[in-house]
Design an enzyme around this catalytic site. Structure first.
Site, mmCIF file in Angstrom:
data_model
loop_
_atom_site.group_PDB
_atom_site.id
_atom_site.type_symbol
_atom_site.label_atom_id
_atom_site.label_comp_id
_atom_site.label_asym_id
_atom_site.label_seq_id
_atom_site.Cartn_x
_atom_site.Cartn_y
_atom_site.Cartn_z
ATOM 1 N N TRP A 84 -13.245 5.912 -18.107
ATOM 2 C CA TRP A 84 -13.151 7.252 -17.527
ATOM 3 C C TRP A 84 -12.751 8.288 -18.583
ATOM 4 O O TRP A 84 -12.019 7.986 -19.520
ATOM 5 C CB TRP A 84 -12.131 7.256 -16.389
ATOM 6 C CG TRP A 84 -12.528 6.392 -15.217
ATOM 7 C CD1 TRP A 84 -13.537 5.473 -15.164
ATOM 8 C CD2 TRP A 84 -11.903 6.361 -13.928
ATOM 9 N NE1 TRP A 84 -13.583 4.881 -13.933
ATOM 10 C CE2 TRP A 84 -12.599 5.402 -13.155
ATOM 11 C CE3 TRP A 84 -10.833 7.050 -13.363
ATOM 12 C CZ2 TRP A 84 -12.240 5.115 -11.836
ATOM 13 C CZ3 TRP A 84 -10.481 6.765 -12.047
ATOM 14 C CH2 TRP A 84 -11.191 5.812 -11.293
ATOM 15 N N GLU A 184 -16.775 7.357 -7.135
ATOM 16 C CA GLU A 184 -16.571 7.353 -5.685
ATOM 17 C C GLU A 184 -16.502 8.763 -5.081
ATOM 18 O O GLU A 184 -15.477 9.172 -4.511
ATOM 19 C CB GLU A 184 -15.336 6.518 -5.343
ATOM 20 C CG GLU A 184 -15.499 5.082 -5.837
ATOM 21 C CD GLU A 184 -14.441 4.108 -5.345
ATOM 22 O OE1 GLU A 184 -13.437 4.548 -4.754
ATOM 23 O OE2 GLU A 184 -14.633 2.888 -5.559
ATOM 24 N N TRP A 212 -11.405 9.342 2.489
ATOM 25 C CA TRP A 212 -10.015 8.878 2.452
ATOM 26 C C TRP A 212 -9.112 9.762 1.595
ATOM 27 O O TRP A 212 -7.909 9.812 1.823
ATOM 28 C CB TRP A 212 -9.946 7.433 1.963
ATOM 29 C CG TRP A 212 -10.323 7.236 0.520
ATOM 30 C CD1 TRP A 212 -9.508 7.329 -0.564
ATOM 31 C CD2 TRP A 212 -11.630 6.940 0.016
ATOM 32 N NE1 TRP A 212 -10.219 7.102 -1.723
ATOM 33 C CE2 TRP A 212 -11.512 6.856 -1.398
ATOM 34 C CE3 TRP A 212 -12.874 6.721 0.601
ATOM 35 C CZ2 TRP A 212 -12.606 6.565 -2.218
ATOM 36 C CZ3 TRP A 212 -13.954 6.429 -0.212
ATOM 37 C CH2 TRP A 212 -13.824 6.351 -1.603
ATOM 38 N N GLU A 318 -17.880 -2.186 -9.292
ATOM 39 C CA GLU A 318 -16.470 -2.556 -9.102
ATOM 40 C C GLU A 318 -16.400 -3.686 -8.088
ATOM 41 O O GLU A 318 -17.018 -3.620 -7.025
ATOM 42 C CB GLU A 318 -15.630 -1.380 -8.593
ATOM 43 C CG GLU A 318 -15.326 -0.303 -9.602
ATOM 44 C CD GLU A 318 -14.337 0.726 -9.034
ATOM 45 O OE1 GLU A 318 -13.623 0.388 -8.053
ATOM 46 O OE2 GLU A 318 -14.300 1.845 -9.560
ATOM 47 N N TRP A 347 -13.231 -5.007 -11.649
ATOM 48 C CA TRP A 347 -12.093 -4.076 -11.660
ATOM 49 C C TRP A 347 -10.813 -4.909 -11.670
ATOM 50 O O TRP A 347 -10.577 -5.692 -10.777
ATOM 51 C CB TRP A 347 -12.128 -3.191 -10.408
ATOM 52 C CG TRP A 347 -11.042 -2.174 -10.430
ATOM 53 C CD1 TRP A 347 -9.749 -2.326 -9.960
ATOM 54 C CD2 TRP A 347 -11.111 -0.859 -10.970
ATOM 55 N NE1 TRP A 347 -9.020 -1.194 -10.184
ATOM 56 C CE2 TRP A 347 -9.830 -0.263 -10.804
ATOM 57 C CE3 TRP A 347 -12.123 -0.122 -11.585
ATOM 58 C CZ2 TRP A 347 -9.541 1.037 -11.221
ATOM 59 C CZ3 TRP A 347 -11.833 1.166 -11.997
ATOM 60 C CH2 TRP A 347 -10.558 1.735 -11.816
#
Length: 380
Positions: A84, A184, A212, A318, A347
């Site tokens: 990332w 995501e 979420w 993942e 992951w």
């Protein structure tokens, strides 16, 4: 023929020319490299110091751990890694007071640091896939990312002043595998929205778990965010591999009563209909079993890739043994390899079971079945 169409054909021709060259390419629903079908086997490092790994001379503090991981992946027989970069804009890129992006980082060193990491990855025969943004959480710096998603004028400044310079600076590096626009994105979508256009109708995601991290954005806003960046990347590098880390196949297939929100037609339409290069090169889906260790019925670990009806390679981006539906790590990797998928990334390196994850890579390291996953051990 319109200039836009001519440019698109030129980019396709260039990409095709690379299929049998040194860079990773695509043929149908498979990856190819140096004339062979290949399978991406690896893991998520994600971060060493969350949102502070690259730029502003921060890489020096993470370098040892990053390079140790590369060595361990190579020893286990893996060939790729997902890492990332900006996350929510905590330390890069540079934002002015109005939320516009003015550069890559304050020290103007982000590209050099990413390049240093890619050089280490090449040394260990690892392809790196950089994930730019993250929508799985909503933290105090989220306003920066929020501005780019909602305001196209701000997004344009990021593409011009940070993204395209990054792509231009790294596109010829052999260690670069590709670009993952956002992790995501479904975490911040509004489920249950009614629209006559299936691209924008999120009723299939009602009670699915999507949203979420907050019901913040319409799927059209997120599609536009992806489309514009993917278009910018491919204009700078026509051969670039571009993906999105989708949280679940429920958002990434037109089968089983769901909609594929990240397919070409939806992305181009949401982006205004002019950014025709702003599409994904391959799909990436994530999967974890629930607290009772059961998958949800549409997990890629329960189905073969062909069952999702997708027209691009699919990487299981993942997963792990702890939430593997009762399968051990070797079985999970073998299912991905034998099931028509084009890659598997566990992951994560930061988890306590990293040694177990490496055993999964080792289970398939010598495979080269061109009718299934393809070649795992290849040169970078």
């Amino acid at each position: 023929m319109r200039t836009e169409a001519l440019y698109g054909l030129l980019c396709l021709a260039i990409a095709f020319a690379y299929v049998d060259g040194g860079r990773l390419g695509v043929q149908g629903t498979h990856f190819v490299k140096d004339g062979h079908r290949v399978f991406l086997s690896g893991t998520n490092q994600a971060w060493v110091n969350y949102a502070h790994d690259f730029g502003n001379h921060q890489y020096q503090h993470a370098k040892q751990k990053f390079e140790q991981t590369l060595q361990e992946i190579q020893a286990a027989g893996g060939n790729s890694i997902r890492v990332w970069v900006h996350i929510e804009g905590e330390s890069t890129p540079v934002f002015d007071g109005g939320g516009h992006v003015t550069g890559t980082d304050q020290a103007h060193n982000l590209i050099n640091e990413m390049k240093e990491y890619l050089t280490a990855a090449q040394h260990h025969q690892i392809l790196v896939f950089f994930t730019l943004w993250n929508a799985a959480v909503n933290q105090k710096t989220h306003a920066r990312l929020d501005g780019l998603i909602r305001d196209t004028r701000k997004l344009e400044t990021y593409i011009k002043n940070a993204l395209i310079p990054m792509v231009n600076g790294l596109k010829d590096h052999p260690g670069l595998g590709g670009w993952d626009i956002i992790n995501e994105p479904e975490g911040e979508l509004k489920p249950g929205e009614i629209n006559s256009d299936p691209c924008y109708d999120t009723r299939p995601l009602t009670n699915s778990g999507a949203g979420w991290a907050g019901h913040l954005y319409t799927v059209q806003e997120m599609q536009r965010f992806i489309n514009w960046q993917a278009d910018g990347i491919k204009r700078a590098d026509p051969h670039a591999m571009v993906t999105v880390g989708s949280w679940n196949t429920k958002a990434n297939t037109d089968k089983f009563g769901f909609h594929n929100y990240w397919k070409d037609a939806c992305l181009i339409k949401a982006g205004g209909g002019t950014k025709h290069l702003g599409t994904l090169t391959f799909y990436q889906v994530h999967t974890y079993s629930d607290s009772a260790n059961h998958f949800d019925g549409v997990s890629p670990m329960q189905k073969n890739a062909a069952e999702f009806g997708l027209d691009k390679p699919v990487v299981i981006g993942e997963f792990n043994q702890d939430h593997g539906g009762g399968m051990n790590i070797q079985q999970l990797f073998e299912h991905a390899y034998n099931g028509g998928y084009s890659g598997a990334w566990t992951w994560s390196v930061t988890d306590s079971n990293w040694q177990t994850q490496r055993a999964g890579m080792t289970a398939i390291k010598g495979k080269n079945d061109q009718s299934k996953g393809g070649l795992v051990h290849f040169s970078v």
